[in-house]
Scaffold this motif. Sequence first.
Motif, mmCIF file in Angstrom:
data_model
loop_
_atom_site.group_PDB
_atom_site.id
_atom_site.type_symbol
_atom_site.label_atom_id
_atom_site.label_comp_id
_atom_site.label_asym_id
_atom_site.label_seq_id
_atom_site.Cartn_x
_atom_site.Cartn_y
_atom_site.Cartn_z
ATOM 1 N N TRP A 73 6.131 -1.335 -7.447
ATOM 2 C CA TRP A 73 5.814 -0.600 -6.217
ATOM 3 C C TRP A 73 7.039 0.072 -5.614
ATOM 4 O O TRP A 73 8.107 -0.532 -5.492
ATOM 5 N N LEU A 74 6.850 1.327 -5.222
ATOM 6 C CA LEU A 74 7.800 2.059 -4.396
ATOM 7 C C LEU A 74 6.997 2.760 -3.307
ATOM 8 O O LEU A 74 5.951 3.354 -3.598
ATOM 9 N N PRO A 75 7.440 2.723 -2.053
ATOM 10 C CA PRO A 75 6.685 3.401 -0.992
ATOM 11 C C PRO A 75 6.766 4.914 -1.172
ATOM 12 O O PRO A 75 7.673 5.426 -1.839
ATOM 13 N N PRO A 76 5.833 5.651 -0.598
ATOM 14 C CA PRO A 76 5.908 7.103 -0.673
ATOM 15 C C PRO A 76 7.261 7.607 -0.156
ATOM 16 O O PRO A 76 7.798 7.079 0.815
ATOM 17 N N GLY A 77 7.800 8.614 -0.827
ATOM 18 C CA GLY A 77 9.116 9.125 -0.473
ATOM 19 C C GLY A 77 9.857 9.584 -1.704
ATOM 20 O O GLY A 77 9.285 9.734 -2.784
ATOM 21 N N GLU A 78 11.167 9.805 -1.554
ATOM 22 C CA GLU A 78 11.963 10.370 -2.645
ATOM 23 C C GLU A 78 11.957 9.517 -3.901
ATOM 24 O O GLU A 78 11.813 10.029 -5.010
ATOM 25 N N GLU A 79 12.133 8.195 -3.739
ATOM 26 C CA GLU A 79 12.171 7.331 -4.926
ATOM 27 C C GLU A 79 10.836 7.339 -5.661
ATOM 28 O O GLU A 79 10.793 7.379 -6.895
ATOM 29 N N HIS A 80 9.749 7.291 -4.899
ATOM 30 C CA HIS A 80 8.432 7.322 -5.532
ATOM 31 C C HIS A 80 8.212 8.642 -6.263
ATOM 32 O O HIS A 80 7.697 8.669 -7.384
ATOM 33 N N GLU A 81 8.613 9.749 -5.658
ATOM 34 C CA GLU A 81 8.453 11.048 -6.307
ATOM 35 C C GLU A 81 9.256 11.121 -7.596
ATOM 36 O O GLU A 81 8.793 11.654 -8.609
ATOM 37 N N THR A 82 10.458 10.560 -7.573
ATOM 38 C CA THR A 82 11.308 10.591 -8.752
ATOM 39 C C THR A 82 10.714 9.763 -9.886
ATOM 40 O O THR A 82 10.676 10.195 -11.042
ATOM 41 N N GLY A 137 0.792 -1.212 0.000
ATOM 42 C CA GLY A 137 0.000 0.000 0.000
ATOM 43 C C GLY A 137 0.832 1.274 0.000
ATOM 44 O O GLY A 137 2.062 1.235 -0.091
ATOM 45 N N PRO A 138 0.121 2.391 0.094
ATOM 46 C CA PRO A 138 -1.338 2.478 0.197
ATOM 47 C C PRO A 138 -2.044 2.114 -1.105
ATOM 48 O O PRO A 138 -1.474 2.240 -2.178
ATOM 49 N N ARG A 139 -3.289 1.713 -0.991
ATOM 50 C CA ARG A 139 -4.053 1.251 -2.146
ATOM 51 C C ARG A 139 -4.173 2.340 -3.208
ATOM 52 O O ARG A 139 -4.195 2.055 -4.394
ATOM 53 N N ASP A 140 -4.255 3.617 -2.771
ATOM 54 C CA ASP A 140 -4.407 4.723 -3.713
ATOM 55 C C ASP A 140 -3.069 5.336 -4.118
ATOM 56 O O ASP A 140 -3.022 6.453 -4.644
ATOM 57 N N LEU A 141 -1.981 4.599 -3.915
ATOM 58 C CA LEU A 141 -0.652 5.082 -4.295
ATOM 59 C C LEU A 141 -0.609 5.337 -5.796
ATOM 60 O O LEU A 141 -0.847 4.421 -6.591
ATOM 61 N N SER A 196 -9.194 -14.165 -11.328
ATOM 62 C CA SER A 196 -8.730 -14.665 -10.037
ATOM 63 C C SER A 196 -9.619 -14.175 -8.894
ATOM 64 O O SER A 196 -10.137 -13.060 -8.916
ATOM 65 N N ASP A 197 -9.759 -15.027 -7.861
ATOM 66 C CA ASP A 197 -10.457 -14.618 -6.643
ATOM 67 C C ASP A 197 -9.446 -14.360 -5.522
ATOM 68 O O ASP A 197 -9.731 -14.560 -4.347
ATOM 69 N N ALA A 198 -8.264 -13.904 -5.902
ATOM 70 C CA ALA A 198 -7.212 -13.635 -4.924
ATOM 71 C C ALA A 198 -7.700 -12.699 -3.824
ATOM 72 O O ALA A 198 -8.493 -11.782 -4.069
ATOM 73 N N GLU A 199 -7.221 -12.944 -2.620
ATOM 74 C CA GLU A 199 -7.519 -12.079 -1.483
ATOM 75 C C GLU A 199 -6.329 -11.133 -1.285
ATOM 76 O O GLU A 199 -5.259 -11.553 -0.853
ATOM 77 N N PHE A 200 -6.518 -9.878 -1.610
ATOM 78 C CA PHE A 200 -5.435 -8.912 -1.466
ATOM 79 C C PHE A 200 -5.332 -8.471 -0.009
ATOM 80 O O PHE A 200 -6.309 -7.974 0.576
ATOM 81 N N VAL A 201 -4.170 -8.660 0.563
ATOM 82 C CA VAL A 201 -3.911 -8.241 1.940
ATOM 83 C C VAL A 201 -3.154 -6.922 1.867
ATOM 84 O O VAL A 201 -1.914 -6.893 1.751
ATOM 85 N N TRP A 202 -3.892 -5.826 1.913
ATOM 86 C CA TRP A 202 -3.267 -4.510 1.776
ATOM 87 C C TRP A 202 -2.466 -4.172 3.025
ATOM 88 O O TRP A 202 -2.964 -4.288 4.145
ATOM 89 N N THR A 203 -1.233 -3.787 2.782
ATOM 90 C CA THR A 203 -0.274 -3.624 3.868
ATOM 91 C C THR A 203 0.456 -2.294 3.713
ATOM 92 O O THR A 203 0.895 -1.940 2.610
ATOM 93 N N SER A 204 0.583 -1.551 4.792
ATOM 94 C CA SER A 204 1.290 -0.277 4.745
ATOM 95 C C SER A 204 2.778 -0.525 4.529
ATOM 96 O O SER A 204 3.299 -1.616 4.818
ATOM 97 N N PRO A 205 3.509 0.460 4.033
ATOM 98 C CA PRO A 205 4.916 0.242 3.698
ATOM 99 C C PRO A 205 5.799 -0.144 4.872
ATOM 100 O O PRO A 205 6.741 -0.924 4.705
ATOM 101 N N GLU A 206 5.514 0.391 6.056
ATOM 102 C CA GLU A 206 6.446 0.218 7.174
ATOM 103 C C GLU A 206 6.741 -1.239 7.517
ATOM 104 O O GLU A 206 7.922 -1.641 7.599
ATOM 105 N N PRO A 207 5.746 -2.091 7.718
ATOM 106 C CA PRO A 207 6.066 -3.497 8.037
ATOM 107 C C PRO A 207 6.733 -4.234 6.878
ATOM 108 O O PRO A 207 7.543 -5.147 7.107
ATOM 109 N N ILE A 208 6.400 -3.859 5.652
ATOM 110 C CA ILE A 208 7.051 -4.493 4.499
ATOM 111 C C ILE A 208 8.544 -4.194 4.504
ATOM 112 O O ILE A 208 9.385 -5.091 4.356
#
Length: 330
Positions: free
Chosen positions: A259-268, A179-183, A233-245
């Motif tokens: 995927w890149l978590p919010p931050g400098e790399e994502h902005e770039t 996540g976040p899902r709306d990233l 697919s009927d996959a169950e998406f387990v949405w997870t915040s970046p910190e525990p990942i």
Amino acid sequence: MRLLMLGGTEFVGRAITDAALDRGWDVTVFHRGRHEPPDGVTALHGDRTARDGLAPLADGKWDAVVDTWSAEPSVVRDAARFLKGRVERYVYISSRSVYAYPAGAGLDETADVVEGSKDDGQVPYAESKRGGELAAIDAFGDRALLVRAGLILGPYENLGRLPWWLTRVARAGRVLAPGPRDLPLQYIDVRDLAAWTLGAIERGLSGPYNLVSRPGHTTMGELLAACARTTGSDAEFVWTSPEPILKAGIEPWTQLPIWLPPGEEHETLHQGDVTKALATGLRCRPIGETVEDTWNWMRSVGGQAPRRPDRPDVGLAPETEAAFLDGGGH
């Protein structure tokens, strides 16, 4: 139009070749012969890294050449010099990786770039692409077009990013969804890249262009929903915040492709300015179309997309994902 495609049998080169043929262009594909080019081209075989490897191109003349090379800039230099005087326009498929990091959100084509040299041998990817740009400019000046592509997805992808997600979602079960899902995500479908590039050749454009969708063209949630819808697919998406990942040592971009978590790399990577390309005709198809067409292509080749041997594997090992989910890391 007479087009010389250096490569033309895989991913970006293949998409540009297909699009040029669809426009009725006369296409010459110069490649090593490891893969079959599309029907309808003039195929010339040679290894541009070998001594006299460009010899099969000694007599031709073309309106434009497209070069996707991403290793030693000196190879681009040699090709550009060899073709100078017999090609009207040199198109180099570069990368937004040429910008000096961290670039921050909203960077446009005037942002600072990394150091590079047309004479370099093996150097890191960003410096390779910048050196390739300089090689094209050195030989062709204002007749060089620099296509600074962002994340490229679509049929024929040989890097494994979207194919990995499609395969993983198709397998169903509990899926670690970063996540976040709306990233917001910013990418370019390879066929939209091809269409814009050929249009730019027709219009005589030159200089650098960021080539990627608008920021927020899709989101991580929309991407994974499209994967589930497309694969049934009927996959169950387990949405997870970046910190525990990140705490678990799971690597963005490589183990969780795209995927890149919010931050400098994502902005770039996902917040670049594409005003210039949009003003010159860039159109980007919806993510659902890119996902569906990539899945259909994967099924047409037996479900296992080919991979470039010179790039590292991507994707999260099933046992790593299961351990994370079973451990309640999310």
